[in-house]
Design a protein around this motif. Structure first.
Motif, mmCIF file in Angstrom:
data_model
loop_
_atom_site.group_PDB
_atom_site.id
_atom_site.type_symbol
_atom_site.label_atom_id
_atom_site.label_comp_id
_atom_site.label_asym_id
_atom_site.label_seq_id
_atom_site.Cartn_x
_atom_site.Cartn_y
_atom_site.Cartn_z
ATOM 1 N N THR A 132 0.840 -1.198 0.000
ATOM 2 C CA THR A 132 0.000 0.000 0.000
ATOM 3 C C THR A 132 0.873 1.245 0.000
ATOM 4 O O THR A 132 2.101 1.184 0.188
ATOM 5 C CB THR A 132 -0.905 0.016 1.245
ATOM 6 N N GLY A 133 0.255 2.422 -0.177
ATOM 7 C CA GLY A 133 1.007 3.681 -0.175
ATOM 8 C C GLY A 133 1.656 3.972 1.167
ATOM 9 O O GLY A 133 2.781 4.472 1.245
ATOM 10 N N ARG A 134 0.971 3.656 2.264
ATOM 11 C CA ARG A 134 1.523 3.891 3.603
ATOM 12 C C ARG A 134 2.743 3.005 3.844
ATOM 13 O O ARG A 134 3.747 3.435 4.432
ATOM 14 C CB ARG A 134 0.456 3.617 4.660
ATOM 15 N N GLN A 135 2.676 1.729 3.375
ATOM 16 C CA GLN A 135 3.812 0.839 3.552
ATOM 17 C C GLN A 135 5.012 1.310 2.741
ATOM 18 O O GLN A 135 6.155 1.259 3.199
ATOM 19 C CB GLN A 135 3.420 -0.586 3.168
ATOM 20 N N ARG A 136 4.769 1.779 1.530
ATOM 21 C CA ARG A 136 5.872 2.303 0.716
ATOM 22 C C ARG A 136 6.491 3.539 1.376
ATOM 23 O O ARG A 136 7.711 3.710 1.367
ATOM 24 C CB ARG A 136 5.365 2.639 -0.678
ATOM 25 N N LEU A 137 5.653 4.441 1.942
ATOM 26 C CA LEU A 137 6.177 5.630 2.628
ATOM 27 C C LEU A 137 7.004 5.240 3.851
ATOM 28 O O LEU A 137 8.072 5.808 4.111
ATOM 29 C CB LEU A 137 5.018 6.529 3.055
ATOM 30 N N ALA A 138 6.530 4.235 4.623
ATOM 31 C CA ALA A 138 7.280 3.772 5.790
ATOM 32 C C ALA A 138 8.624 3.195 5.382
ATOM 33 O O ALA A 138 9.641 3.411 6.047
ATOM 34 C CB ALA A 138 6.464 2.744 6.560
ATOM 35 N N GLN A 139 8.661 2.430 4.286
ATOM 36 C CA GLN A 139 9.921 1.862 3.806
ATOM 37 C C GLN A 139 10.880 2.948 3.346
ATOM 38 O O GLN A 139 12.088 2.834 3.502
ATOM 39 C CB GLN A 139 9.653 0.880 2.665
ATOM 40 N N ALA A 140 10.340 4.068 2.811
ATOM 41 C CA ALA A 140 11.209 5.155 2.342
ATOM 42 C C ALA A 140 11.766 5.978 3.500
ATOM 43 O O ALA A 140 12.865 6.509 3.421
ATOM 44 C CB ALA A 140 10.434 6.069 1.393
ATOM 45 N N VAL A 141 10.983 6.078 4.603
ATOM 46 C CA VAL A 141 11.404 6.919 5.726
ATOM 47 C C VAL A 141 12.240 6.136 6.727
ATOM 48 O O VAL A 141 13.196 6.661 7.311
ATOM 49 C CB VAL A 141 10.163 7.533 6.410
ATOM 50 N N TRP A 142 11.902 4.912 6.989
ATOM 51 C CA TRP A 142 12.574 4.128 8.033
ATOM 52 C C TRP A 142 13.186 2.875 7.443
ATOM 53 O O TRP A 142 12.527 2.190 6.635
ATOM 54 C CB TRP A 142 11.574 3.748 9.120
#
Length: 296
Positions: free
Chosen positions: A59-69
């Protein structure tokens, strides 16, 4: 024999390739890929499988989490962040210290003008004293009889020191101050603050309830009452102060000063100017046990 295949030309004979057979549509042989390289369709399928976690789509939230952390911070970024933190902390401490330690914060314009006038008066007194000392030095240096001039100045200085030491009576313009206190607000510390304020305003001689105030005067609380140099005094506390009335009275009435402090504690204070104040309470001269004049 054709011209192309004639012998003697020095060229090998040209071989003709057999004609390709026509393959029906839909029966083409599979294309051979180089060794170690997958077909484009298989590579795309493999990449999609890896990215989706074995078929699960992110999902978009999982991709954002992978990019930030986990965070990717360089050493330069850490140094800049630390410097900014130290700078912000210093500014916050400076602003807080300035706001809390300002005694004049919230004062009225009239009070500020009065404080400035008092500072100007103190400066003028110091300049006047400097001019007197300069004049005495000039008279001593230019006098034909320097010994007599020196004795004259010594007698004048002795009289001044006698007033300050409390060994001689004094009179002059000044103020009367009376303090009535039923709540116990006027303790030893408050009376000492009053004396300090008067001295800073130019008081030259002072007595409280018949006790002469000098440089060594001390105040103590004993049994709910105040003692001055070991002499217990009763209310009301009466101050007789010699000095310039225009400087003494404003010094007591400045914002946060003695009068305001006592009134806030339910005490009553009366300050009146007078053209003639007499301070006749005397102190006994005590010879020091160890100190001697350096001229002896």
């Amino acid at each position: 024999m054709s011209d192309e295949n004639r012998p003697g030309d020095g060229l090998p004979p040209k071989r003709e390739l057999p004609p390709e057979r026509a393959v029906p549509r839909g029966q083409e042989p599979p294309r051979q890929e180089p060794p170690g390289q997958e077909p484009p369709a298989a590579a795309a399928a493999t990449a999609a499988g890896k990215g989706d976690g074995g078929g699960a789509k992110l999902t978009g939230r999982q991709r954002l989490a992978q990019a930030v952390w986990p965070p990717r911070v360089t050493r330069a970024q850490l140094i800049v962040a630390l410097l900014l933190f130290v700078l912000g902390l210093g500014l916050a401490i400076q602003v807080r210290s300035t706001s809390e330690n300002s005694a004049l914060r919230g004062a009225r314009r009239e009070d500020l003008v009065r404080i400035l006038d008092e500072l100007d008066n103190r400066t003028k007194r110091l300049e006047e004293e400097k001019r007197k000392l300069d004049g005495q030095r000039t008279e001593l240096e230019s006098s034909s009889d320097q010994a007599e001039e020196a004795r004259k100045q010594t007698r004048e200085k002795e009289a001044q020191l006698g007033v300050l030491a409390g060994t001689v009576a004094a009179e002059g313009p000044g103020i009367h101050m009376k303090i009535n206190d039923r709540t116990g607000a006027a303790d030893a510390d408050t009376l000492l603050d009053t004396v300090q304020e008067l001295r800073a305003a130019g008081a030259e001689a002072m007595e409280i309830n018949g006790v002469r105030v000098v440089a060594s005067t001390h105040f103590t609380d004993s049994g709910g009452r105040v003692s001055v140099d070991g002499h217990r005094i009763e209310q009301p506390y009466r101050f007789e102060v010699i000095g310039k009335p225009a400087d003494l009275e404003p010094a007591l009435n400045i914002p946060g000063g003695v009068v305001q402090t006592l009134k806030n504690k339910q005490a009553t204070v009366e300050v009146t100017r007078s053209g003639k104040i007499t301070v006749d309470a005397l102190r006994q001269v005590k010879r020091p046990d160890y100190a001697r004049s350096s001229s002896q």
